[in-house]
Design a protein around this motif. Sequence first.
Motif, PDB file in Angstrom:
ATOM      1  N   ASP A 205       0.838  -1.202   0.000  1.00  0.00           N
ATOM      2  CA  ASP A 205       0.000   0.000   0.000  1.00  0.00           C
ATOM      3  C   ASP A 205       0.878   1.260   0.000  1.00  0.00           C
ATOM      4  OD1 ASP A 205      -1.876   1.950   0.286  1.00  0.00           O
ATOM      5  OD2 ASP A 205      -2.844   1.092   2.065  1.00  0.00           O
ATOM      6  N   PRO A 206       0.804   2.086  -1.035  1.00  0.00           N
ATOM      7  CA  PRO A 206       1.629   3.306  -1.071  1.00  0.00           C
ATOM      8  C   PRO A 206       1.378   4.255   0.086  1.00  0.00           C
ATOM      9  CG  PRO A 206       0.718   2.817  -3.246  1.00  0.00           C
ATOM     10  CD  PRO A 206       0.034   1.899  -2.272  1.00  0.00           C
ATOM     11  N   ALA A 207       0.211   4.125   0.741  1.00  0.00           N
ATOM     12  CA  ALA A 207      -0.089   5.008   1.870  1.00  0.00           C
ATOM     13  C   ALA A 207       0.883   4.808   3.023  1.00  0.00           C
ATOM     14  CB  ALA A 207      -1.525   4.775   2.345  1.00  0.00           C
ATOM     15  N   LEU A 208       1.547   3.646   3.073  1.00  0.00           N
ATOM     16  CA  LEU A 208       2.488   3.360   4.159  1.00  0.00           C
ATOM     17  C   LEU A 208       3.750   4.192   4.073  1.00  0.00           C
ATOM     18  CD1 LEU A 208       2.167  -0.531   4.395  1.00  0.00           C
ATOM     19  CD2 LEU A 208       1.185   1.187   5.921  1.00  0.00           C
ATOM     20  N   TRP A 209       3.944   4.902   2.955  1.00  0.00           N
ATOM     21  CA  TRP A 209       5.120   5.773   2.872  1.00  0.00           C
ATOM     22  C   TRP A 209       5.048   6.938   3.851  1.00  0.00           C
ATOM     23  CZ3 TRP A 209       9.800   5.262   1.116  1.00  0.00           C
ATOM     24  CH2 TRP A 209      10.067   4.293   0.151  1.00  0.00           C
ATOM     25  N   GLY A 210       3.906   7.118   4.470  1.00  0.00           N
ATOM     26  CA  GLY A 210       3.814   8.173   5.465  1.00  0.00           C
ATOM     27  C   GLY A 210       4.692   7.905   6.677  1.00  0.00           C
ATOM     28  N   PHE A 211       4.912   6.608   6.997  1.00  0.00           N
ATOM     29  CA  PHE A 211       5.769   6.296   8.151  1.00  0.00           C
ATOM     30  C   PHE A 211       6.453   4.936   8.023  1.00  0.00           C
ATOM     31  CE2 PHE A 211       6.334   4.296  12.339  1.00  0.00           C
ATOM     32  CZ  PHE A 211       7.261   5.175  12.897  1.00  0.00           C
ATOM     33  N   TRP A 212       5.655   3.871   7.858  1.00  0.00           N
ATOM     34  CA  TRP A 212       6.193   2.523   8.013  1.00  0.00           C
ATOM     35  C   TRP A 212       7.196   2.125   6.935  1.00  0.00           C
ATOM     36  CZ3 TRP A 212       6.384   0.246  12.320  1.00  0.00           C
ATOM     37  CH2 TRP A 212       5.387   0.408  13.268  1.00  0.00           C
ATOM     38  N   LEU A 213       6.935   2.449   5.693  1.00  0.00           N
ATOM     39  CA  LEU A 213       7.858   2.029   4.651  1.00  0.00           C
ATOM     40  C   LEU A 213       9.240   2.682   4.783  1.00  0.00           C
ATOM     41  CD1 LEU A 213       5.694   1.608   1.432  1.00  0.00           C
ATOM     42  CD2 LEU A 213       6.678  -0.133   2.921  1.00  0.00           C
ATOM     43  N   PRO A 214       9.342   3.983   5.096  1.00  0.00           N
ATOM     44  CA  PRO A 214      10.691   4.534   5.334  1.00  0.00           C
ATOM     45  C   PRO A 214      11.421   3.833   6.483  1.00  0.00           C
ATOM     46  CG  PRO A 214       9.138   6.312   4.955  1.00  0.00           C
ATOM     47  CD  PRO A 214       8.326   5.048   5.073  1.00  0.00           C
ATOM     48  N   VAL A 215      10.668   3.484   7.540  1.00  0.00           N
ATOM     49  CA  VAL A 215      11.291   2.797   8.681  1.00  0.00           C
ATOM     50  C   VAL A 215      11.800   1.417   8.253  1.00  0.00           C
ATOM     51  CG1 VAL A 215      10.847   1.746  10.929  1.00  0.00           C
ATOM     52  CG2 VAL A 215       9.958   4.032  10.422  1.00  0.00           C
ATOM     53  N   LEU A 216      10.950   0.663   7.562  1.00  0.00           N
ATOM     54  CA  LEU A 216      11.349  -0.670   7.132  1.00  0.00           C
ATOM     55  C   LEU A 216      12.476  -0.619   6.104  1.00  0.00           C
ATOM     56  CD1 LEU A 216       7.852  -2.370   6.853  1.00  0.00           C
ATOM     57  CD2 LEU A 216       9.611  -2.812   8.562  1.00  0.00           C
ATOM     58  N   LEU A 217      12.457   0.378   5.237  1.00  0.00           N
ATOM     59  CA  LEU A 217      13.537   0.525   4.256  1.00  0.00           C
ATOM     60  C   LEU A 217      14.862   0.787   4.960  1.00  0.00           C
ATOM     61  CD1 LEU A 217      14.507   0.707   1.357  1.00  0.00           C
ATOM     62  CD2 LEU A 217      13.852   3.121   1.352  1.00  0.00           C
ATOM     63  N   ALA A 218      14.836   1.616   6.016  1.00  0.00           N
ATOM     64  CA  ALA A 218      16.052   1.882   6.783  1.00  0.00           C
ATOM     65  C   ALA A 218      16.569   0.599   7.434  1.00  0.00           C
ATOM     66  CB  ALA A 218      15.772   2.943   7.850  1.00  0.00           C
ATOM     67  N   VAL A 219      15.661  -0.251   7.910  1.00  0.00           N
ATOM     68  CA  VAL A 219      16.067  -1.513   8.521  1.00  0.00           C
ATOM     69  C   VAL A 219      16.728  -2.416   7.476  1.00  0.00           C
ATOM     70  CG1 VAL A 219      15.270  -3.622   9.654  1.00  0.00           C
ATOM     71  CG2 VAL A 219      14.308  -1.407  10.306  1.00  0.00           C
ATOM     72  N   VAL A 220      16.155  -2.486   6.279  1.00  0.00           N
ATOM     73  CA  VAL A 220      16.720  -3.347   5.240  1.00  0.00           C
ATOM     74  C   VAL A 220      18.089  -2.835   4.799  1.00  0.00           C
ATOM     75  CG1 VAL A 220      16.426  -4.184   2.875  1.00  0.00           C
ATOM     76  CG2 VAL A 220      14.488  -4.161   4.428  1.00  0.00           C
ATOM     77  N   VAL A 221      18.243  -1.517   4.664  1.00  0.00           N
ATOM     78  CA  VAL A 221      19.555  -0.952   4.329  1.00  0.00           C
ATOM     79  C   VAL A 221      20.570  -1.318   5.410  1.00  0.00           C
ATOM     80  CG1 VAL A 221      20.856   1.185   4.017  1.00  0.00           C
ATOM     81  CG2 VAL A 221      18.636   0.914   2.913  1.00  0.00           C
ATOM     82  N   ALA A 222      20.155  -1.240   6.680  1.00  0.00           N
ATOM     83  CA  ALA A 222      21.044  -1.643   7.774  1.00  0.00           C
ATOM     84  C   ALA A 222      21.399  -3.126   7.666  1.00  0.00           C
ATOM     85  CB  ALA A 222      20.372  -1.364   9.117  1.00  0.00           C
ATOM     86  N   MET A 223      20.451  -3.952   7.239  1.00  0.00           N
ATOM     87  CA  MET A 223      20.728  -5.381   7.043  1.00  0.00           C
ATOM     88  C   MET A 223      21.769  -5.598   5.947  1.00  0.00           C
ATOM     89  SD  MET A 223      16.945  -7.146   7.235  1.00  0.00           S
ATOM     90  CE  MET A 223      16.146  -7.507   8.799  1.00  0.00           C
ATOM     91  N   ILE A 224      21.671  -4.825   4.864  1.00  0.00           N
ATOM     92  CA  ILE A 224      22.640  -4.948   3.774  1.00  0.00           C
ATOM     93  C   ILE A 224      24.037  -4.573   4.264  1.00  0.00           C
ATOM     94  CG2 ILE A 224      23.335  -4.005   1.532  1.00  0.00           C
ATOM     95  CD1 ILE A 224      20.357  -3.767   0.850  1.00  0.00           C
TER      96      ILE A 224
END
Length: 313
Positions: A205-224
């Motif tokens: 859901d693109p609406a999650l870019w309001g908060f959750w997707l940026p947070v999860l993206l930061a977690v995945v970048v940290a995983m990389i």
Amino acid sequence: MSSLTDRYLAATLGSVPAHRREEIAPELRASIEDAVDDRVGAGQDQSTAEREVLTDLGNPQLLAARYTGQRLQLIGPAYYLAWWNLLRTLLAYVPALVGTVVGLVHLVDGDGFGAIGPAIGTALSVAVHVAFWVTLVFAIWERTGDARHLPRWSLDDLPEATTERQITLSDTVAAVVVLLFTVGVAFFPTQQLRFGDGEQLAVVDPALWGFWLPVLLAVVVAMIVFEFVKYRVGHWTWGMVVVNAVLGVAFAVPVIWLLLTEQLLNPELVARFEWLREGDNLGTVTVIAVVSIVVITIWDVVDSVLKARRWPR
């Protein structure tokens, strides 16, 4: 017709600098003639003696290299280890890092799954360039520099007394590819699924870019980033086990909560699949996804704990 000796001399001197030819030619010719005379004196005929003497001298280019001190190798033994250690280190990090950046750029541009191809292609191209330029620099350095300027080995350079790596390069590459795939599928609200009528929809859901997707993206970048750290260390430590567990939970908990509250998937995507809207099919899919995430997260933590325990201290 020129004799075999004349042809051999011409082939040898052709690989010798012009200013050395007048010095080498008489010496080499005299050496050949003396050797031939010795064999003739021992009973051989002239032709056979000449052929055997020249055969024993070997390839004229090799002989010319011995006269001039020319190195007939790309990287000689004095520079080989320095070249190999640097090349191995650069190939372990640079191609994967550049490929990851390129993949993320293509994802931001809306390429979706198509970002994987350019990422892999760029990583391979960077690996070829790194190997070529590092080798070229060392080949030039060996022929123009001084080996005394190479880093000196000391006892402090000895590695720990272990016989193997727990974390290999192939493990790291595979993990980074999976994480990039996750980023491509989950975190970009660009059109990733195309339908027969031409409609293109995002999975999440693109609406999650309001908060959750940026947070999860930061977690995945940290995983990389953590994958590269793991490869650099080469084995599991208890500190790395904790970091791995924290990152796994930081990703799994929000995703599970979003799934259970039916906020993760794009509503328009769900509407396109009739079977998801029938009965409790969406709930069944959600349960399967949640159980899979929990099992994978727990197994990843348990596996890291077991490997940390097995590593000799």
